[in-house]
Write an enzyme that holds these catalytic residues in place. Structure first.
Site, PDB file in Angstrom:
ATOM      1  N   LYS A  13      41.256  47.778  40.894  1.00  0.00           N
ATOM      2  CA  LYS A  13      42.546  47.903  41.611  1.00  0.00           C
ATOM      3  C   LYS A  13      43.715  47.940  40.623  1.00  0.00           C
ATOM      4  O   LYS A  13      44.574  48.808  40.707  1.00  0.00           O
ATOM      5  CB  LYS A  13      42.762  46.696  42.559  1.00  0.00           C
ATOM      6  N   ARG A  88      45.635  40.159  51.572  1.00  0.00           N
ATOM      7  CA  ARG A  88      44.212  39.807  51.444  1.00  0.00           C
ATOM      8  C   ARG A  88      43.710  39.012  52.624  1.00  0.00           C
ATOM      9  O   ARG A  88      42.601  38.471  52.578  1.00  0.00           O
ATOM     10  CB  ARG A  88      44.004  38.924  50.221  1.00  0.00           C
ATOM     11  N   ARG A 127      35.988  42.162  30.471  1.00  0.00           N
ATOM     12  CA  ARG A 127      37.421  42.422  30.653  1.00  0.00           C
ATOM     13  C   ARG A 127      38.244  41.520  29.728  1.00  0.00           C
ATOM     14  O   ARG A 127      37.939  40.357  29.547  1.00  0.00           O
ATOM     15  CB  ARG A 127      37.848  42.151  32.092  1.00  0.00           C
ATOM     16  N   ARG A 160      40.168  35.987  31.343  1.00  0.00           N
ATOM     17  CA  ARG A 160      40.635  35.167  32.459  1.00  0.00           C
ATOM     18  C   ARG A 160      39.639  34.062  32.808  1.00  0.00           C
ATOM     19  O   ARG A 160      38.428  34.294  32.812  1.00  0.00           O
ATOM     20  CB  ARG A 160      40.893  36.054  33.687  1.00  0.00           C
ATOM     21  N   ARG A 171      34.399  34.783  44.429  1.00  0.00           N
ATOM     22  CA  ARG A 171      35.520  35.674  44.802  1.00  0.00           C
ATOM     23  C   ARG A 171      35.004  36.830  45.661  1.00  0.00           C
ATOM     24  O   ARG A 171      35.693  37.296  46.574  1.00  0.00           O
ATOM     25  CB  ARG A 171      36.209  36.202  43.543  1.00  0.00           C
TER      26      ARG A 171
HETATM   27  P1  AP5 Z   1      40.590  45.760  37.010  1.00  0.00           P
HETATM   28  O1  AP5 Z   1      41.433  46.971  37.139  1.00  0.00           O
HETATM   29  O2  AP5 Z   1      41.138  44.591  36.237  1.00  0.00           O
HETATM   30  O3  AP5 Z   1      40.050  45.294  38.444  1.00  0.00           O
HETATM   31  P2  AP5 Z   1      40.795  44.531  39.611  1.00  0.00           P
HETATM   32  O4  AP5 Z   1      40.221  45.018  40.884  1.00  0.00           O
HETATM   33  O5  AP5 Z   1      42.278  44.608  39.452  1.00  0.00           O
HETATM   34  O6  AP5 Z   1      40.254  43.071  39.301  1.00  0.00           O
HETATM   35  P3  AP5 Z   1      40.894  41.645  39.513  1.00  0.00           P
HETATM   36  O7  AP5 Z   1      39.854  40.669  38.994  1.00  0.00           O
HETATM   37  O8  AP5 Z   1      42.262  41.553  38.890  1.00  0.00           O
HETATM   38  O9  AP5 Z   1      40.967  41.543  41.029  1.00  0.00           O
HETATM   39  P4  AP5 Z   1      41.118  40.273  41.861  1.00  0.00           P
HETATM   40  O10 AP5 Z   1      41.570  40.828  43.115  1.00  0.00           O
HETATM   41  O11 AP5 Z   1      39.965  39.365  41.967  1.00  0.00           O
HETATM   42  O12 AP5 Z   1      42.117  39.401  40.963  1.00  0.00           O
HETATM   43  P5  AP5 Z   1      43.679  39.114  41.098  1.00  0.00           P
HETATM   44  O13 AP5 Z   1      44.241  38.956  39.764  1.00  0.00           O
HETATM   45  O14 AP5 Z   1      44.304  40.039  42.046  1.00  0.00           O
HETATM   46  O15 AP5 Z   1      39.193  46.221  36.348  1.00  0.00           O
HETATM   47  C1  AP5 Z   1      38.202  45.275  36.004  1.00  0.00           C
HETATM   48  C2  AP5 Z   1      37.581  45.611  34.641  1.00  0.00           C
HETATM   49  O16 AP5 Z   1      36.863  46.848  34.752  1.00  0.00           O
HETATM   50  C3  AP5 Z   1      38.625  45.840  33.531  1.00  0.00           C
HETATM   51  O17 AP5 Z   1      38.098  45.374  32.313  1.00  0.00           O
HETATM   52  C4  AP5 Z   1      38.801  47.376  33.491  1.00  0.00           C
HETATM   53  O18 AP5 Z   1      39.216  47.816  32.221  1.00  0.00           O
HETATM   54  C5  AP5 Z   1      37.390  47.824  33.855  1.00  0.00           C
HETATM   55  N1  AP5 Z   1      37.347  49.095  34.583  1.00  0.00           N
HETATM   56  C6  AP5 Z   1      38.146  49.450  35.645  1.00  0.00           C
HETATM   57  N2  AP5 Z   1      37.797  50.675  36.093  1.00  0.00           N
HETATM   58  C7  AP5 Z   1      36.759  51.087  35.317  1.00  0.00           C
HETATM   59  C8  AP5 Z   1      35.950  52.265  35.287  1.00  0.00           C
HETATM   60  N3  AP5 Z   1      36.153  53.254  36.151  1.00  0.00           N
HETATM   61  N4  AP5 Z   1      34.963  52.346  34.375  1.00  0.00           N
HETATM   62  C9  AP5 Z   1      34.724  51.329  33.495  1.00  0.00           C
HETATM   63  N5  AP5 Z   1      35.473  50.194  33.448  1.00  0.00           N
HETATM   64  C10 AP5 Z   1      36.469  50.071  34.358  1.00  0.00           C
HETATM   65  O19 AP5 Z   1      43.602  37.695  41.827  1.00  0.00           O
HETATM   66  C11 AP5 Z   1      43.147  36.559  41.127  1.00  0.00           C
HETATM   67  C12 AP5 Z   1      43.279  35.345  42.018  1.00  0.00           C
HETATM   68  O20 AP5 Z   1      44.659  35.158  42.394  1.00  0.00           O
HETATM   69  C13 AP5 Z   1      42.528  35.432  43.363  1.00  0.00           C
HETATM   70  O21 AP5 Z   1      41.187  35.040  43.243  1.00  0.00           O
HETATM   71  C14 AP5 Z   1      43.351  34.439  44.214  1.00  0.00           C
HETATM   72  O22 AP5 Z   1      43.045  33.109  43.882  1.00  0.00           O
HETATM   73  C15 AP5 Z   1      44.780  34.720  43.732  1.00  0.00           C
HETATM   74  N6  AP5 Z   1      45.424  35.776  44.548  1.00  0.00           N
HETATM   75  C16 AP5 Z   1      45.828  37.003  44.122  1.00  0.00           C
HETATM   76  N7  AP5 Z   1      46.378  37.686  45.137  1.00  0.00           N
HETATM   77  C17 AP5 Z   1      46.314  36.868  46.226  1.00  0.00           C
HETATM   78  C18 AP5 Z   1      46.697  37.016  47.575  1.00  0.00           C
HETATM   79  N8  AP5 Z   1      47.254  38.150  48.035  1.00  0.00           N
HETATM   80  N9  AP5 Z   1      46.471  35.974  48.418  1.00  0.00           N
HETATM   81  C19 AP5 Z   1      45.922  34.815  47.990  1.00  0.00           C
HETATM   82  N10 AP5 Z   1      45.524  34.623  46.712  1.00  0.00           N
HETATM   83  C20 AP5 Z   1      45.719  35.650  45.840  1.00  0.00           C
END
Ligand code: AP5
Length: 213
Positions: A13, A88, A127, A160, A171
């Protein structure tokens, strides 16, 4: 252009949000980054948020809704925004509907990144992220040019704390239970665009251009 990006943790994402943001010059609003920023401030709110995040649970809706509502009031969003990781939950989707309705705005697309769990687990172990500017790397598919530092701002990259395998698996469970049901809600409004999370990194910009026009 106003876009929501949904998808399991590690599905790509953030990677897509940043590409779209650069392509169309619209701000990317990443709730994960905003919350991680809060956790560094040593406030009570930050301590509470960190506890949820380290366990792989969603931070309570009222906290996140408040942070996002404040951000969506800022004046830099005339050309649109990309919401990465919000909403979410049903309560968050309701809150977003209300904010948009009050502002007389509508979403253009809700992108869903589709990908297998095992790909996610292996991707997240490699990552690395920049805690300063939020740039995302992968040690194999998008390695930093200089070992361990951000190409964009030179800051030291981190792994992370919620990328440990047991937390990632939790997750994924939380995603299926709380976030996946939103796909149905947006499907009924004709907004869903599914993208293949398995596509190689260099094919992503063309796919996004095709999809978004
Ligand atoms: P990446 O682009 O980083 O993936 P992502 O989907 O953004 O992953 P996140 O782990 O950031 O998502 P998340 O939703 O769990 O975490 P968030 O920070 O939002 O890609 C992943 C890896 O793959 C990278 O190394 C990238 O380079 C690689 N990659 C990507 N595409 C590729 C491809 N095509 N080929 C090869 N490699 C590739 O949330 C973290 C925490 O915050 C949550 O658990 C929760 O506690 C809290 N939180 C965040 N938002 C909310 C909300 N709205 N409500 C409540 N809690 C929230």
């Amino acid at each position: 252009m106003r876009i929501v990006i949904l998808g399991p943790p590690g599905s790509g994402k953030g990677t897509r949000a940043r590409i779209i943001g650069d392509m169309y010059s619209v701000p990317v609003i990443t709730t994960g980054d905003m919350l991680r920023e809060v956790t560094t401030q040593g406030t009570r709110l930050g301590i509470v948020a960190k506890d949820y995040m380290d366990r792989g649970e969603l931070v309570p809706d009222d906290i996140v809704n408040h942070i996002v509502a404040e951000r969506l009031r800022k004046p830099d969003l005339e050309k649109g925004f990309i919401l990465d990781g919000y909403p979410r939950s049903v309560a968050q989707a309701d809150a977003l509907d209300k904010i948009l309705e009050e502002a007389g705005l509508k979403l253009d697309h809700v992108m869903v990144v589709d990908i297998k769990d095992e790909t996610i687990i292996s991707r997240l172990s490699l990552r690395r992220s920049c805690p300063k500017c939020g740039e995302i790397y992968h040690l194999e598919s998008k390695p930093p040019k200089r070992n361990k530092t951000c190409d964009k701002c030179g800051f030291k990259l981190i792994q992370r704390s919620d990328d440990k395998e047991d937390v990632v698996r939790h997750r994924l469970v939380v995603y299926r239970e709380k976030t996946q049901p939103l796909i149905d809600r947006y499907q009924k409004r004709g907004l869903i665009r599914v993208v293949d999370g398995d596509r190689p990194m260099d094919a992503i910009p063309a796919e996004l251009r095709r999809l978004l026009g």
